[in-house]
Design an enzyme around this catalytic site. Structure first.
Site, PDB file in Angstrom:
ATOM      1  N   VAL A 178      56.764   1.697   3.235  1.00 53.20           N
ATOM      2  CA  VAL A 178      56.508   0.444   2.534  1.00 53.20           C
ATOM      3  C   VAL A 178      57.370   0.455   1.287  1.00 53.20           C
ATOM      4  O   VAL A 178      57.659   1.506   0.719  1.00 53.20           O
ATOM      5  CB  VAL A 178      55.017   0.267   2.150  1.00 53.20           C
ATOM      6  N   SER A 179      57.797  -0.715   0.857  1.00 51.06           N
ATOM      7  CA  SER A 179      58.605  -0.782  -0.352  1.00 51.06           C
ATOM      8  C   SER A 179      57.696  -0.649  -1.558  1.00 51.06           C
ATOM      9  O   SER A 179      56.479  -0.718  -1.469  1.00 51.06           O
ATOM     10  CB  SER A 179      59.373  -2.113  -0.409  1.00 51.06           C
TER      11      SER A 179
END
Length: 211
Positions: free
Chosen positions: A11-12
């Site tokens: 996930v960013s």
């Protein structure tokens, strides 16, 4: 050596929840200790957990990722990593959302292989294009917010109540900059910066003594 199955999720830094990816990986019966998670941008593969995963993987192992954009968002680097895993490490990859991208299907004919390679390149291109679109939308949003007077980033700390008094004392050479800054609880460089804002129309009025 026993063949192992690994999972990778990413996930960013702007996202908060990797639960959907983890659920998909758990449904593939991957042991929790074989699932690696990075929480950072997919612009390159310089990620600590991904590097650790690559050190763990060996010939015949299988890597499962939910979608190609979770692997990365840089077209050239996705293709390079795909080659590295399948050719150099001689391991396999399965993309859950795109079953066509399953390198375990060794028996596929030339046409099927061509279609799989084409699908990989298209999906890698789409992943990078989406990343660039996200950056563009963010830049446009920031520009629009600034044009409306919205402050971006952290708000500056207010100066102490005695700042003006100490600034004037310093400007009149009744105190050194270190003495005035200490009275305000500031480093001299911060005091000087705030003082420059205090007299924006006549910065030459500020003393030029060294810190």
């Amino acid at each position: 050596m026993e063949q192992k199955t690994y999972g990778y999720a990413r996930v960013s830094t702007r996202e908060q929840n990797e639960a959907r990816q983890l659920l998909a990986l758990e449904q593939c019966k991957i042991p929790s200790e074989n699932i690696f998670i990075d929480r950072q941008s997919g612009q390159d593969f310089n990620r600590p957990q991904y590097k650790k995963l690559m050190r763990r993987m060996h010939k015949g192992d299988l890597l499962i990722v939910q979608s190609i954009d979770r692997l990365g968002r840089n077209y050239d680097e996705i293709l390079e990593q795909w080659r590295f895993i399948t050719k150099e490490k001689q391991a396999d990859i399965l993309i859950i959302d795109m079953p066509l991208l399953d390198t375990r299907k060794k028996e596929q004919d030339l046409t099927s292989s061509f279609i799989a390679d084409l699908a990989l390149q298209i999906l890698a291109y789409v992943a990078q294009a989406e990343r660039e679109n996200i950056k563009s939308r963010q830049a446009q949003g920031i520009a629009a917010a600034k044009s409306q007077g919205v402050h971006m980033g952290r708000h500056p700390k207010p100066v102490p109540d005695n700042f003006e008094k100490e600034c004037i004392a310093w400007m009149n050479k009744k105190k050194t900059i270190r003495q005035a800054a200490a009275a305000c609880g500031m480093p001299p460089t911060t005091f000087f910066k705030k003082a420059s804002q205090f007299v924006p129309n006549n910065p030459a009025a500020l003393p030029t003594e060294g810190f």
